[in-house]
Scaffold this motif. Structure first.
Motif, PDB file in Angstrom:
ATOM      1  N   GLN A 268      -3.183  -2.673 -12.173  1.00 36.04           N
ATOM      2  CA  GLN A 268      -2.284  -3.450 -11.324  1.00 36.04           C
ATOM      3  C   GLN A 268      -0.809  -3.038 -11.514  1.00 36.04           C
ATOM      4  O   GLN A 268      -0.030  -3.681 -12.207  1.00 36.04           O
ATOM      5  N   LEU A 269      -0.472  -1.965 -10.848  1.00 33.37           N
ATOM      6  CA  LEU A 269       0.879  -1.413 -10.879  1.00 33.37           C
ATOM      7  C   LEU A 269       1.862  -2.357 -10.180  1.00 33.37           C
ATOM      8  O   LEU A 269       1.579  -2.865  -9.087  1.00 33.37           O
ATOM      9  N   VAL A 270       3.003  -2.581 -10.819  1.00 38.31           N
ATOM     10  CA  VAL A 270       4.067  -3.400 -10.224  1.00 38.31           C
ATOM     11  C   VAL A 270       5.357  -2.576 -10.193  1.00 38.31           C
ATOM     12  O   VAL A 270       5.792  -2.056 -11.219  1.00 38.31           O
ATOM     13  N   ILE A 271       5.935  -2.443  -9.012  1.00 38.18           N
ATOM     14  CA  ILE A 271       7.198  -1.718  -8.831  1.00 38.18           C
ATOM     15  C   ILE A 271       8.168  -2.630  -8.088  1.00 38.18           C
ATOM     16  O   ILE A 271       7.835  -3.164  -7.030  1.00 38.18           O
ATOM     17  N   GLY A 272       9.350  -2.826  -8.632  1.00 39.04           N
ATOM     18  CA  GLY A 272      10.341  -3.673  -7.982  1.00 39.04           C
ATOM     19  C   GLY A 272       9.873  -5.104  -7.802  1.00 39.04           C
ATOM     20  O   GLY A 272      10.213  -5.761  -6.810  1.00 39.04           O
ATOM     21  N   GLY A 273       9.059  -5.584  -8.749  1.00 41.51           N
ATOM     22  CA  GLY A 273       8.568  -6.954  -8.681  1.00 41.51           C
ATOM     23  C   GLY A 273       7.431  -7.165  -7.708  1.00 41.51           C
ATOM     24  O   GLY A 273       6.984  -8.296  -7.485  1.00 41.51           O
ATOM     25  N   GLN A 274       6.929  -6.091  -7.119  1.00 42.06           N
ATOM     26  CA  GLN A 274       5.863  -6.193  -6.120  1.00 42.06           C
ATOM     27  C   GLN A 274       4.645  -5.409  -6.560  1.00 42.06           C
ATOM     28  O   GLN A 274       4.750  -4.271  -7.044  1.00 42.06           O
ATOM     29  N   LYS A 275       3.478  -6.002  -6.414  1.00 45.87           N
ATOM     30  CA  LYS A 275       2.247  -5.310  -6.763  1.00 45.87           C
ATOM     31  C   LYS A 275       2.023  -4.160  -5.785  1.00 45.87           C
ATOM     32  O   LYS A 275       2.115  -4.322  -4.571  1.00 45.87           O
ATOM     33  N   VAL A 276       1.724  -2.997  -6.351  1.00 40.13           N
ATOM     34  CA  VAL A 276       1.531  -1.781  -5.548  1.00 40.13           C
ATOM     35  C   VAL A 276       0.094  -1.290  -5.705  1.00 40.13           C
ATOM     36  O   VAL A 276      -0.406  -1.151  -6.823  1.00 40.13           O
ATOM     37  N   THR A 277      -0.538  -1.042  -4.593  1.00 40.92           N
ATOM     38  CA  THR A 277      -1.866  -0.429  -4.599  1.00 40.92           C
ATOM     39  C   THR A 277      -1.742   0.987  -4.055  1.00 40.92           C
ATOM     40  O   THR A 277      -1.258   1.194  -2.938  1.00 40.92           O
ATOM     41  N   LEU A 278      -2.144   1.956  -4.865  1.00 43.16           N
ATOM     42  CA  LEU A 278      -2.057   3.349  -4.442  1.00 43.16           C
ATOM     43  C   LEU A 278      -3.265   3.725  -3.583  1.00 43.16           C
ATOM     44  O   LEU A 278      -4.382   3.264  -3.821  1.00 43.16           O
ATOM     45  N   GLU A 279      -3.013   4.559  -2.615  1.00 39.18           N
ATOM     46  CA  GLU A 279      -4.071   5.042  -1.726  1.00 39.18           C
ATOM     47  C   GLU A 279      -3.967   6.565  -1.624  1.00 39.18           C
ATOM     48  O   GLU A 279      -2.876   7.093  -1.388  1.00 39.18           O
ATOM     49  N   LEU A 280      -5.076   7.249  -1.819  1.00 38.43           N
ATOM     50  CA  LEU A 280      -5.077   8.713  -1.730  1.00 38.43           C
ATOM     51  C   LEU A 280      -5.269   9.160  -0.290  1.00 38.43           C
ATOM     52  O   LEU A 280      -6.258   8.809   0.349  1.00 38.43           O
ATOM     53  N   ASP A 281      -4.308   9.923   0.214  1.00 33.66           N
ATOM     54  CA  ASP A 281      -4.400  10.504   1.555  1.00 33.66           C
ATOM     55  C   ASP A 281      -4.846  11.952   1.374  1.00 33.66           C
ATOM     56  O   ASP A 281      -4.035  12.864   1.243  1.00 33.66           O
ATOM     57  N   GLY A 282      -6.160  12.166   1.311  1.00 36.59           N
ATOM     58  CA  GLY A 282      -6.711  13.483   1.019  1.00 36.59           C
ATOM     59  C   GLY A 282      -6.908  14.317   2.278  1.00 36.59           C
ATOM     60  O   GLY A 282      -7.450  13.833   3.273  1.00 36.59           O
ATOM     61  N   GLN A 283      -6.463  15.565   2.228  1.00 37.64           N
ATOM     62  CA  GLN A 283      -6.565  16.466   3.378  1.00 37.64           C
ATOM     63  C   GLN A 283      -7.160  17.812   2.953  1.00 37.64           C
ATOM     64  O   GLN A 283      -6.925  18.276   1.843  1.00 37.64           O
ATOM     65  N   ASP A 284      -7.889  18.425   3.848  1.00 36.80           N
ATOM     66  CA  ASP A 284      -8.535  19.716   3.619  1.00 36.80           C
ATOM     67  C   ASP A 284      -7.680  20.839   4.211  1.00 36.80           C
ATOM     68  O   ASP A 284      -7.494  20.905   5.425  1.00 36.80           O
TER      69      ASP A 284
ATOM     70  N   ILE B 155       0.860  -1.184   0.000  1.00 40.92           N
ATOM     71  CA  ILE B 155       0.000   0.000   0.000  1.00 40.92           C
ATOM     72  C   ILE B 155       0.893   1.230   0.000  1.00 40.92           C
ATOM     73  O   ILE B 155       1.702   1.416   0.907  1.00 40.92           O
ATOM     74  N   VAL B 156       0.763   2.046  -1.030  1.00 39.53           N
ATOM     75  CA  VAL B 156       1.583   3.247  -1.154  1.00 39.53           C
ATOM     76  C   VAL B 156       0.677   4.472  -1.144  1.00 39.53           C
ATOM     77  O   VAL B 156      -0.224   4.587  -1.979  1.00 39.53           O
ATOM     78  N   ARG B 157       0.914   5.357  -0.207  1.00 39.47           N
ATOM     79  CA  ARG B 157       0.068   6.541  -0.050  1.00 39.47           C
ATOM     80  C   ARG B 157       0.618   7.740  -0.816  1.00 39.47           C
ATOM     81  O   ARG B 157       1.806   8.067  -0.712  1.00 39.47           O
ATOM     82  N   ILE B 158      -0.273   8.363  -1.574  1.00 39.88           N
ATOM     83  CA  ILE B 158       0.038   9.634  -2.220  1.00 39.88           C
ATOM     84  C   ILE B 158      -0.838  10.699  -1.574  1.00 39.88           C
ATOM     85  O   ILE B 158      -2.061  10.554  -1.509  1.00 39.88           O
TER      86      ILE B 158
ATOM     87  N   ILE C 280       2.719  11.433 -13.169  1.00 43.25           N
ATOM     88  CA  ILE C 280       4.124  11.860 -13.165  1.00 43.25           C
ATOM     89  C   ILE C 280       4.859  11.229 -11.987  1.00 43.25           C
ATOM     90  O   ILE C 280       6.003  10.779 -12.115  1.00 43.25           O
ATOM     91  N   ILE C 281       4.192  11.175 -10.836  1.00 43.60           N
ATOM     92  CA  ILE C 281       4.786  10.531  -9.653  1.00 43.60           C
ATOM     93  C   ILE C 281       4.999   9.038  -9.909  1.00 43.60           C
ATOM     94  O   ILE C 281       6.061   8.482  -9.608  1.00 43.60           O
ATOM     95  N   VAL C 282       4.006   8.384 -10.495  1.00 43.78           N
ATOM     96  CA  VAL C 282       4.115   6.947 -10.772  1.00 43.78           C
ATOM     97  C   VAL C 282       5.177   6.687 -11.838  1.00 43.78           C
ATOM     98  O   VAL C 282       5.920   5.696 -11.761  1.00 43.78           O
ATOM     99  N   ASP C 283       5.289   7.587 -12.807  1.00 43.29           N
ATOM    100  CA  ASP C 283       6.340   7.462 -13.815  1.00 43.29           C
ATOM    101  C   ASP C 283       7.721   7.514 -13.160  1.00 43.29           C
ATOM    102  O   ASP C 283       8.629   6.762 -13.532  1.00 43.29           O
TER     103      ASP C 283
ATOM    104  N   GLU D 245      -7.436   5.541  -9.307  1.00 44.40           N
ATOM    105  CA  GLU D 245      -8.346   4.436  -9.599  1.00 44.40           C
ATOM    106  C   GLU D 245      -7.943   3.723 -10.895  1.00 44.40           C
ATOM    107  O   GLU D 245      -7.975   2.483 -10.970  1.00 44.40           O
ATOM    108  N   GLU D 246      -7.551   4.482 -11.897  1.00 47.30           N
ATOM    109  CA  GLU D 246      -7.124   3.893 -13.167  1.00 47.30           C
ATOM    110  C   GLU D 246      -5.855   3.061 -13.003  1.00 47.30           C
ATOM    111  O   GLU D 246      -5.747   1.946 -13.525  1.00 47.30           O
ATOM    112  N   ILE D 247      -4.896   3.619 -12.294  1.00 48.23           N
ATOM    113  CA  ILE D 247      -3.610   2.934 -12.100  1.00 48.23           C
ATOM    114  C   ILE D 247      -3.804   1.646 -11.307  1.00 48.23           C
ATOM    115  O   ILE D 247      -3.224   0.602 -11.640  1.00 48.23           O
ATOM    116  N   ASN D 248      -4.625   1.689 -10.270  1.00 49.42           N
ATOM    117  CA  ASN D 248      -4.887   0.486  -9.476  1.00 49.42           C
ATOM    118  C   ASN D 248      -5.580  -0.586 -10.299  1.00 49.42           C
ATOM    119  O   ASN D 248      -5.322  -1.787 -10.140  1.00 49.42           O
ATOM    120  N   ALA D 249      -6.467  -0.173 -11.194  1.00 50.11           N
ATOM    121  CA  ALA D 249      -7.184  -1.128 -12.046  1.00 50.11           C
ATOM    122  C   ALA D 249      -6.238  -1.864 -12.988  1.00 50.11           C
ATOM    123  O   ALA D 249      -6.486  -3.014 -13.372  1.00 50.11           O
TER     124      ALA D 249
END
Length: 381
Positions: free
Chosen positions: A65-81, A30-33, A318-321, A59-63
């Motif tokens: 199935q992003l793989v970084i360093g041989g490991q599946k990565v699920t992105l999570e949005l840490d949204g703040q006001d 789980i990787v938080r942005i 850009i971050i995922v790139d 949501e698009e990237i998770n669909a």
């Protein structure tokens, strides 16, 4: 040894250990942005639009199935006001650092982006602003600071050019909302019109919570300027234009990207048609991926784009790139890849200069006809 393993044969125990180790090694990461913007208050519609863009990308990237360093990565949005408040901006910035985000998008407000930048710099975390246009953001010297829009050092002169060369203005009145954004844009505009020989009759300051501008506008009416420049957001710029019309002021009103939203017609009424505004980027209708993005956005959120959604959407990619090029989700390694960014996305080609600004910025100028935002011109800067 674990009691269960103790009862197994050596081969059985080894099998259990291997399965446990491989399961751990290849478990989803789980990787938080982080993302921060005003989600409450007068500018909430703009902040939510911004966050929607980031959410759609994740949501698009998770669909896929992003793989970084041989490991599946699920992105999570840490949204703040950040509530469009500088102090709140620093609080939520620290919270995202404490939450373990690997990179941050935000804010669309210069007034919160700038103070938060030091916190992300100290933590070594990439910060990409989708909407902060005050030049000071990337002049602080932080290696973590990037933005995917132009700056007011470009936007202010572009508005000045339009006022002087197209509207033939010789006299101007300026009003700003005293924020980092509004004041900064107004200052750049003032430099631009003075450099071209126009006379600045007055420069007044209000605030970003104001609702009544009649006192300032009554005095400006007496000055009879050719144009009025307003530095601020649509939540105050709309009422400003409406009250100017009610007082019989005929001067065209020039404003920046904070005013240039799809909600302006609701806020200014028929006075919208007296406004010319700019965006510190390519018009949505002219973006390489604009048409497709509009379709996806409307299908997902059932509402029109305000302004910053495509910028925050590209910022996620850009971050995922950078993650892919680093083959890592480590914040330091992501940061190390950011200067070499060369990404083709919805908004066009994104490459950064040594300060973290776009190398090839453009300014788009619009007017409103019967409340509908219409492109006038695109200026390459």
């Amino acid at each position: 040894m674990n009691a269960v393993l103790h009862k197994l044969s050596p081969i059985g125990a080894a099998t259990v250990l291997f399965v446990a180790m491989t399961t751990t090694a290849f478990a989803d990461q789980i990787v938080r942005i982080g993302h921060f913007a005003p989600l409450t208050g007068m500018s909430a519609h703009v902040g939510k639009d911004d966050q929607n863009g980031a959410r759609l990308a994740i949501e698009e990237i998770n669909a896929k199935q992003l793989v970084i360093g041989g490991q599946k990565v699920t992105l999570e949005l840490d949204g703040q006001d950040d509530a469009a408040d500088p102090k709140t901006g620093t609080v939520v910035a620290q919270k995202m650092v404490d939450d373990g985000v690997v990179a941050v998008i935000g804010s669309d407000m210069s007034s919160t982006t700038i103070p938060a930048a030091r916190i992300f710099s100290d933590a070594g975390i990439v910060q990409i602003s989708p909407g902060a246009t005050n030049p000071d953001y990337t002049l602080l010297g932080y290696k973590t600071a990037f933005r995917v829009v132009g700056t007011d050092a470009q936007q202010g002169p572009a508005l000045a050019d339009y006022g002087i060369k197209v509207l033939k203005a010789k006299t101007v009145a300026i009003v700003d909302d005293s924020t980092s954004y509004g004041q900064g844009l107004a200052s750049q505009f003032e430099k631009g019109v003075k450099a071209q020989g126009a006379t600045v009759l007055s420069h007044d300051a209000t605030n970003d919570k104001a609702v009544d501008f009649r006192s300032i506008l009554t005095r400006i009416k007496g000055e009879n300027p050719d144009v009025i420049m307003y530095g601020g957001e649509d939540a105050t710029g709309g009422p400003f234009a409406k009250q100017a019309a009610q007082l019989g002021i005929r001067a065209r009103i020039l404003a920046g990207d904070g005013v240039c939203t799809e909600s302006l017609a609701e806020l200014a009424g028929t006075a919208t048609d007296n406004i010319v505004c700019s965006e510190a980027g390519m018009a949505l209708s002219k973006m390489p991926g604009g048409a497709v993005f509009v379709e996806k956005y409307k299908k997902r959120f059932q509402q029109p784009i305000q302004i910053y959604a495509p910028y925050s959407y590209d910022a996620v990619y850009i971050i995922v790139d950078a993650m892919k090029r680093a083959n890592s989700t480590n914040p330091a390694k992501i940061l190390a890849e950011m200067p070499s960014t060369n990404y083709k996305g919805v908004i066009g080609d994104t490459t950064f200069d040594s300060k973290g600004d776009l190398q090839h910025g453009v300014i788009s100028v619009f007017y409103y006809k019967k409340g509908e935002k219409t492109l006038i011109d695109v200026m390459k800067m």
